[in-house]
Design an enzyme around this catalytic site. Structure first.
Site, PDB file in Angstrom:
ATOM      1  N   ASP A  76       0.818  -1.216   0.000  1.00 32.92           N
ATOM      2  CA  ASP A  76       0.000   0.000   0.000  1.00 32.92           C
ATOM      3  C   ASP A  76       0.848   1.261   0.000  1.00 32.92           C
ATOM      4  O   ASP A  76       0.462   2.281  -0.583  1.00 32.92           O
ATOM      5  CB  ASP A  76      -0.934   0.005   1.212  1.00 32.92           C
ATOM      6  N   LYS A 119      -3.993  -6.214   2.438  1.00 36.79           N
ATOM      7  CA  LYS A 119      -5.146  -6.966   1.927  1.00 36.79           C
ATOM      8  C   LYS A 119      -4.872  -8.453   1.899  1.00 36.79           C
ATOM      9  O   LYS A 119      -5.776  -9.265   1.717  1.00 36.79           O
ATOM     10  CB  LYS A 119      -5.515  -6.493   0.512  1.00 36.79           C
ATOM     11  N   CYS A 189       4.972  -2.296   8.088  1.00 35.38           N
ATOM     12  CA  CYS A 189       5.375  -1.004   8.654  1.00 35.38           C
ATOM     13  C   CYS A 189       5.082  -0.927  10.145  1.00 35.38           C
ATOM     14  O   CYS A 189       4.074  -1.427  10.626  1.00 35.38           O
ATOM     15  CB  CYS A 189       4.708   0.129   7.893  1.00 35.38           C
ATOM     16  N   GLU A 440      -6.865   4.593  -0.428  1.00 37.77           N
ATOM     17  CA  GLU A 440      -6.464   5.210   0.831  1.00 37.77           C
ATOM     18  C   GLU A 440      -5.972   6.626   0.554  1.00 37.77           C
ATOM     19  O   GLU A 440      -5.449   6.922  -0.521  1.00 37.77           O
ATOM     20  CB  GLU A 440      -5.348   4.398   1.498  1.00 37.77           C
ATOM     21  N   SER A 466      -5.307   5.155   5.203  1.00 37.44           N
ATOM     22  CA  SER A 466      -4.285   4.236   5.665  1.00 37.44           C
ATOM     23  C   SER A 466      -4.345   4.131   7.180  1.00 37.44           C
ATOM     24  O   SER A 466      -4.766   5.069   7.874  1.00 37.44           O
ATOM     25  CB  SER A 466      -2.906   4.754   5.244  1.00 37.44           C
TER      26      SER A 466
END
Length: 549
Positions: A76, A119, A189, A440, A466
């Site tokens: 993402d 996802k 992350c 996002e 996000s």
């Protein structure tokens, strides 16, 4: 597996397994599918080859025949802010569908899912629910936090640094230091973003072992966890414990409860309903506020606060948070899990080792949970905000709408300094159908925070945010503009009222004028092709988890 392996009639199948180099001894063992999300483009997935090898070893040690096949994954962060983000949410269904196809076609006895990022985790949980054969999850683990200026930092710090640079608050050298230091290792992350939220909630649902959500990717303990996952699936197979035995309505209630305590990503409000749907369970977002009302927020991990996944791991992890909640009997402790034990048995000795990272339940950050669902004439089906990441002065806000038809137009206005204190930025036609793909909006939200407007500007969208987003950012506004929602008739300068404590989102015009606007409203359409065209035709409202009809 026996149905396609045993007997003379299945000799052709066996001949093809022999073509793979499988021995008769291997074919006599249960065949365990290992779904590997390894690739070389997603930082959270670059280490999954090591995890998969450890799972293989665990399965083999416990008497199974491990066989690996792949699943896709999108990063993402890399997809953010351009057309690529339209392809993020849509992969959730591709992952579920392709995994279902592989398992049904080849007759696996059980599965170990090895996901990590946004996802990928819900997509594989959806597949597990559909297939309903014994399944264990083991993720790749979170990234360690970076360090800039003596402070821990993460990807959200990087996006906000861009806003600071554009506002002239830092120079190019400082921006480059952030660029080189905020993401120092492989892994998902380092804050409580969507990937880590879903990996933690996998533990809560009972589909992953202790530490699945929090053991850092670079720790050797992650390899040990993977071996134990391989062993655990063999025990599940022996006991015939299946995903729908684990992912019950009570288990989803537990997940929503811990979601509120951890302050998870708002994307959990998309994914939990979609996973539940595959289990034959309907989750109405209306229940979220009821759970939030009685669930204290115990954690302020990045972006809500200064702690990170590595800190949560050292404090005792997800089970320690669950044990705190259980002091007030907020969990159903009788739910069965992949350990073969109940939630209560799993968490009973898991104490909170750091009250600065996990607040004691007697002294929470707030008495209510980290996520709120807002309703009103602007969002009659609901909208979602990460309440724990909203500044106190923005919990109640009223201001003029600044209306944009897409993310790029809003970003350009923010970068050009055209957004003023008090404004409510409205970004529409970015929902599941209108985007399509429900992008996002980390770039505009981070720019607002980085430019110092986070205490005076709100942002609402029929798209989503996000997990790295912080501030008064309200997403999933439903119905979306492309489906004829009220957000589609908001005009520049209209007053919008946001009241997060009272769970309301209102367009301040008369009922008569709203009725008149809606009567003449024709939603805009976009020329589409390929997968996005099919997705837009099938996808439901964000309020229903953006499931495909």
């Amino acid at each position: 597996m026996e149905s396609i392996i045993k007997g003379a009639g299945n000799a052709p199948h066996r001949s093809l397994y022999h073509a793979l180099g499988m021995t008769k001894e291997e074919l006599d063992k249960p065949m365990i599918g290992i779904v590997s999300s390894y690739n070389e483009i997603v930082p959270g997935h670059m280490n999954l080859d090591k995890i998969v090898e450890a799972v293989r070893m665990g399965v083999a040690m416990a008497g199974g025949n491990p066989v690996v096949f792949p699943a896709i994954a999108v990063c993402d962060g890399i997809a953010m802010g351009h057309e690529g983000m339209k392809y993020s949410l849509v992969t959730r269904d591709l992952i579920a569908d392709s995994t279902e196809a592989m398992v049904r076609a080849h007759g696996f006895d059980a599965l170990v899912m090895v996901p990590n990022c946004d996802k990928n985790v819900p997509g594989l949980l959806m597949a597990a629910a559909r297939l309903n054969i014994p399944t264990v999850f083991v993720s790749g683990g979170p990234m360690l936090a970076g360090r800039v200026g003596g402070k821990k930092r993460s990807l959200s710090s990087m996006f906000e640094a861009v806003g600071q640079y554009n506002a002239g608050k830092i120079n190019g050298c400082a921006l480059e230091e952030f660029e080189c230091k905020v993401c120092p290792t492989c892994g998902s992350c380092s804050g409580m973003y969507t990937a880590n939220s879903m990996n933690c909630l996998t533990e809560v649902l009972g589909m992953g072992l202790k530490g699945n959500g929090t053991i850092p990717a670079v720790y050797s303990a992650r390899i040990e966890l993977a071996k134990h996952a391989g062993m655990a699936v063999m025990e599940m197979l022996e006991k015939n414990i299946r995903p729908r035995d684990i992912m019950t309505e009570a288990a989803f209630q537990n997940a929503l409860t811990v979601d509120m305590a951890l302050g998870c990503s708002t994307n959990s409000m998309l994914h939990l309903p979609a996973i539940a749907h595959e289990c034959g369970i309907d989750i109405d977002l209306d229940i979220a506020n009821g759970i939030s009302a009685k669930t204290p927020n115990l954690c302020h991990l990045a972006p809500a606060g200064p702690t990170y996944m590595e800190d949560l791991n050292e404090a005792g992890g997800v089970y320690a948070v669950m044990n705190e909640l259980n002091k007030k009997s907020l969990l159903n402790t009788e739910c069965i899990t992949v350990t073969g034990k109940t939630v209560g048995e799993n968490i009973k000795d898991c104490v909170n080792l750091d009250s600065e990272v996990i607040r004691p339940i007697e002294a929470p950050y707030s008495e209510t949970g980290g996520i709120a669902v807002l309703k009103g004439n602007l969002a009659p089906e609901g909208s979602v905000v990460k309440r724990s990441a909203v500044l106190p002065e923005m919990l109640v806000h009223e201001g003029p709408a600044r209306v944009f038809e897409c993310e790029e137009d809003a970003q350009a206005a923010i970068d050009a300094g055209k957004i003023n204190p008090g404004d409510v930025v409205v970004i529409r036609y970015e929902g599941p159908k209108g985007g399509p793909g429900m992008r996002e909006m980390l770039n505009p939200t981070s720019a607002i925070m980085g430019m110092g407007l986070g205490n005076s500007v709100a942002l609402i969208t029929d798209g989503r945010f996000s997990g790295a987003t912080r501030g008064a950012c309200i997403g999933h506004v439903s119905p979306e503009a492309a489906s004829g929602g009220v957000i589609g008739v908001v005009k520049e300068g209209d007053i919008i009222s946001i009241n997060i404590p009272e769970n309301t989102l209102e367009l301040k015009i008369s009922d008569a004028e709203l009725k008149e606007r809606m009567a003449s409203f024709v939603p805009k359409t976009k020329p589409l092709s390929g997968y996005l065209k099919r997705y837009a035709a099938l996808v439901s409202s964000g309020a229903k988890g953006a499931i495909l009809n």
